[in-house]
Structure formats: structure tokens, C-alpha cells
Design a protein around this motif. Structure first.
Motif, PDB file in Angstrom:
ATOM      1  N   PRO A  20       0.777  -1.139  -0.082  1.00  0.00           N
ATOM      2  CA  PRO A  20      -0.037  -0.024  -0.087  1.00  0.00           C
ATOM      3  C   PRO A  20       0.961   1.295  -0.036  1.00  0.00           C
ATOM      4  N   ARG A  21       0.221   2.152  -0.646  1.00  0.00           N
ATOM      5  CA  ARG A  21       0.917   3.595  -0.513  1.00  0.00           C
ATOM      6  C   ARG A  21       0.363   4.775   0.085  1.00  0.00           C
ATOM      7  N   TYR A  22       0.771   5.502   0.832  1.00  0.00           N
ATOM      8  CA  TYR A  22       0.115   6.472   1.679  1.00  0.00           C
ATOM      9  C   TYR A  22       0.705   7.983   1.510  1.00  0.00           C
ATOM     10  N   GLY A  23       1.507   8.593   1.718  1.00  0.00           N
ATOM     11  CA  GLY A  23       2.092   9.881   1.240  1.00  0.00           C
ATOM     12  C   GLY A  23       1.825  11.037   2.190  1.00  0.00           C
ATOM     13  N   PHE A  24       1.173  10.882   3.273  1.00  0.00           N
ATOM     14  CA  PHE A  24       0.695  11.900   4.176  1.00  0.00           C
ATOM     15  C   PHE A  24       0.060  11.707   5.465  1.00  0.00           C
ATOM     16  N   VAL A  25       0.285  12.522   6.412  1.00  0.00           N
ATOM     17  CA  VAL A  25      -0.170  12.087   7.786  1.00  0.00           C
ATOM     18  C   VAL A  25      -1.623  12.036   7.735  1.00  0.00           C
ATOM     19  N   TYR A  26      -2.009  10.896   8.565  1.00  0.00           N
ATOM     20  CA  TYR A  26      -3.476  10.588   9.036  1.00  0.00           C
ATOM     21  C   TYR A  26      -3.717  10.936  10.192  1.00  0.00           C
ATOM     22  N   GLU A  27      -4.977  11.960  10.227  1.00  0.00           N
ATOM     23  CA  GLU A  27      -5.594  12.320  11.420  1.00  0.00           C
ATOM     24  C   GLU A  27      -6.360  11.443  12.259  1.00  0.00           C
ATOM     25  N   ILE A  64       1.710  22.296  23.181  1.00  0.00           N
ATOM     26  CA  ILE A  64       2.790  21.394  23.917  1.00  0.00           C
ATOM     27  C   ILE A  64       3.943  21.838  22.877  1.00  0.00           C
ATOM     28  N   LYS A  65       5.054  22.180  23.597  1.00  0.00           N
ATOM     29  CA  LYS A  65       6.258  22.459  22.771  1.00  0.00           C
ATOM     30  C   LYS A  65       6.762  21.186  22.022  1.00  0.00           C
ATOM     31  N   GLY A  66       7.323  21.479  20.808  1.00  0.00           N
ATOM     32  CA  GLY A  66       7.804  20.359  19.974  1.00  0.00           C
ATOM     33  C   GLY A  66       6.807  19.648  19.119  1.00  0.00           C
ATOM     34  N   CYS A  67       5.397  19.768  19.592  1.00  0.00           N
ATOM     35  CA  CYS A  67       4.390  18.933  19.016  1.00  0.00           C
ATOM     36  C   CYS A  67       4.147  19.343  17.490  1.00  0.00           C
ATOM     37  N   ASP A  68       4.037  20.899  17.382  1.00  0.00           N
ATOM     38  CA  ASP A  68       3.881  21.530  16.026  1.00  0.00           C
ATOM     39  C   ASP A  68       5.064  21.082  14.930  1.00  0.00           C
ATOM     40  N   ALA A  69       6.162  21.203  15.559  1.00  0.00           N
ATOM     41  CA  ALA A  69       7.406  21.203  14.865  1.00  0.00           C
ATOM     42  C   ALA A  69       7.446  19.498  14.562  1.00  0.00           C
ATOM     43  N   LEU A  70       7.212  18.644  15.243  1.00  0.00           N
ATOM     44  CA  LEU A  70       7.074  17.325  14.857  1.00  0.00           C
ATOM     45  C   LEU A  70       6.167  16.893  13.946  1.00  0.00           C
ATOM     46  N   ASN A  71       5.014  17.618  14.047  1.00  0.00           N
ATOM     47  CA  ASN A  71       3.932  17.234  12.846  1.00  0.00           C
ATOM     48  C   ASN A  71       4.512  17.510  11.554  1.00  0.00           C
ATOM     49  N   SER A  72       5.051  19.013  11.558  1.00  0.00           N
ATOM     50  CA  SER A  72       5.672  19.116  10.140  1.00  0.00           C
ATOM     51  C   SER A  72       6.763  18.198   9.682  1.00  0.00           C
ATOM     52  N   SER A  73       7.543  17.837  10.385  1.00  0.00           N
ATOM     53  CA  SER A  73       8.775  16.893  10.136  1.00  0.00           C
ATOM     54  C   SER A  73       7.893  15.514   9.508  1.00  0.00           C
ATOM     55  N   LEU A  74       6.842  15.182  10.268  1.00  0.00           N
ATOM     56  CA  LEU A  74       6.371  13.987   9.862  1.00  0.00           C
ATOM     57  C   LEU A  74       5.501  13.932   8.496  1.00  0.00           C
ATOM     58  N   THR A  75       4.898  15.289   8.138  1.00  0.00           N
ATOM     59  CA  THR A  75       4.352  15.464   7.119  1.00  0.00           C
ATOM     60  C   THR A  75       5.340  15.447   5.880  1.00  0.00           C
TER      61      THR A  75
END
Length: 245
Positions: free
Chosen positions: A109-116, A145-156
């Protein structure tokens, strides 16, 4: 008599396409080129040029040398053009082989984005029902929470680079176990495969630099062997090579 015999031997030797010296080698190669060409695919005019080029010319005949030079130029141009066609065929064959290999390496399977994920039930369903060959990376976060937004961007970014990995995120308050994921342990990364928990990183940003980027997160996950080999972008590279030529 001996001179005539020697001349006869030389002619007989040349008749076997075994010339010596640079010019002799070139003539031999031209004869080989003529013989190796498919008789049905070569125009008669081209055959005639090759025959004339492979035949010895009189050194005393300036007109013949000039005509030979002109024909040689035409033939050399055609041979260069033929070489380019051969290179194009080789390039197409190589691209087809790379496409086949790309498809074999890209199974699954292929994904390519972060699932909410919206709930604990959806979280469990994702872990239990996803294919066993799929690696699932889940980011448990909370707004503010500190670091959560940055981690979400990195995972994207990583989701685009590793489309065979399923990246998900879910708010701690939506997991149904908010008391287990207090702000003290966020952001948390959970990595699953085949329904089994492979790794659990609480307060993951403490293991990264204060200001981190996608490459830092990628290196961190690779350090634990949690990411597969990155896909080869062979098709794009082949297209770039063709555009440059």
C-alpha cells in the motif's frame, strides 16, 4: 617477378580484411560495418557509400581522394547519428529495467501523508487492520505542547518521502487514555508493525536538538532501524538526463 608476387600476396592479404596501420583498421571496420548491417534495413545509397569507403583509393588520383573525403564525411555523420540512435535505445532499455525494479521495490500500500485519527477506536483499528508489512508511526500530541507542531511538520515531510510508511497523529485527549499521555510525556511517538509495538518514545523532542528539522527526525528513526530504504527516484532521474541531452 618477385615484385609482382609480393604485390599479389599483399592484395590477397588485404582481401581477407586484415589491413595494418590506422587507415587499414578503419577500412576493415567499415567493411565489418557494411557486413553487419541488416541488408533489408539499409538503403542502397548507404550500402554504396560504405563499399566505396572500404575500397582502396588511388593515391595519385586527387579527384578520387576529394570524392572519397566528401563521402566519408557523409558516412561519418550517418554513423554518428546511428550511434546516437543506439544510445537512445540503450537508455530506453535501461529506463524500462529501472521501472520494473521500481515496481518490484514499491509493492504494498501507498500513503504519502499524515492521517489524523479522531478516536481511540480508530487508533486501534488502524493498528490491528493495517497490512502486516506496513510500518505505522503514530504521533500522540496536544495543541500548545512544545515540539508537537514542529514534529507534525517533520512527519508531514517524511510521509511524502516514505510513502510506504503510514504516518498518523492523534490528540492525547482523543485517545481515551488521556491520563496516560499527560503533557509531561508529549510529544510521544509509537511505532507499530504487524499489530506489534516496536518502539515507544515519550517526550521524544528531548532526544532531539531544541530546534530540530525533518532530517533530524529521519536520522533519529533510522538510528533505531524504523524506516525502510528510501525509494529510488530513477524515473525522475532518467527524465532529467533526457532533458539535458
Amino acid at each position: 617477378m618477385e615484385k609482382a608476387k609480393s604485390q599479389s600476396l599483399e592484395e590477397d592479404f588485404e582481401g581477407q580484411a586484415s589491413h595494418t596501420g590506422p587507415k587499414g583498421v578503419i577500412n576493415d571496420w567499415r567493411k565489418f560495418k557494411l557486413e553487419s548491417e541488416d541488408s533489408d534495413s539499409v538503403a542502397p545509397s548507404k550500402k554504396e557509400i560504405l563499399r566505396q569507403m572500404s575500397s582502396p583509393q588511388s593515391r595519385d588520383d586527387k579527384d578520387s581522394k576529394e570524392r572519397f573525403s566528401r563521402k566519408m564525411s557523409v558516412q561519418e555523420y550517418e554513423l554518428i547519428h546511428k550511434d546516437k540512435e543506439d544510445e537512445n535505445c540503450l537508455r530506453k532499455y535501461r529506463r524500462q529495467c529501472m521501472q520494473d525494479m521500481h515496481q518490484k521495490l514499491s509493492f504494498g500500500p501507498r500513503y504519502g501523508f499524515v492521517y489524523e485519527l479522531e478516536s481511540g477506536e480508530q487508533f486501534l483499528e488502524t493498528i490491528e487492520k493495517e497490512q502486516k508489512i506496513t510500518t505505522i508511526v503514530v504521533h500522540i500530541y496536544e495543541d500548545g505542547i512544545k515540539g508537537c507542531d514542529a514534529l507534525n511538520s517533520s512527519l508531514t515531510c517524511l510521509a511524502a518521502e516514505y510513502p510506504m510508511v503510514k504516518f498518523c497523529k492523534i490528540k492525547a485527549s482523543n485517545t481515551g487514555a488521556g491520563d496516560r499521555f499527560s503533557s509531561d510525556v508529549l510529544p510521544t511517538l509509537l511505532v507499530y508493525k504487524g499489530g506489534e509495538l516496536l518502539s515507544n518514545f515519550i517526550s521524544v523532542t528531548e532526544q532531539l536538538a531544541e530546534e530540530f528539522f525533518t532530517g533530524d527526525v529521519e536520522s533519529f528513526l533510522n538510528e533505531y532501524g524504523l524506516l525502510p530504504e528510501k525509494e529510488m527516484h530513477v524515473l525522475e532521474q532518467s527524465n532529467m538526463e533526457e532533458d539535458m541531452e
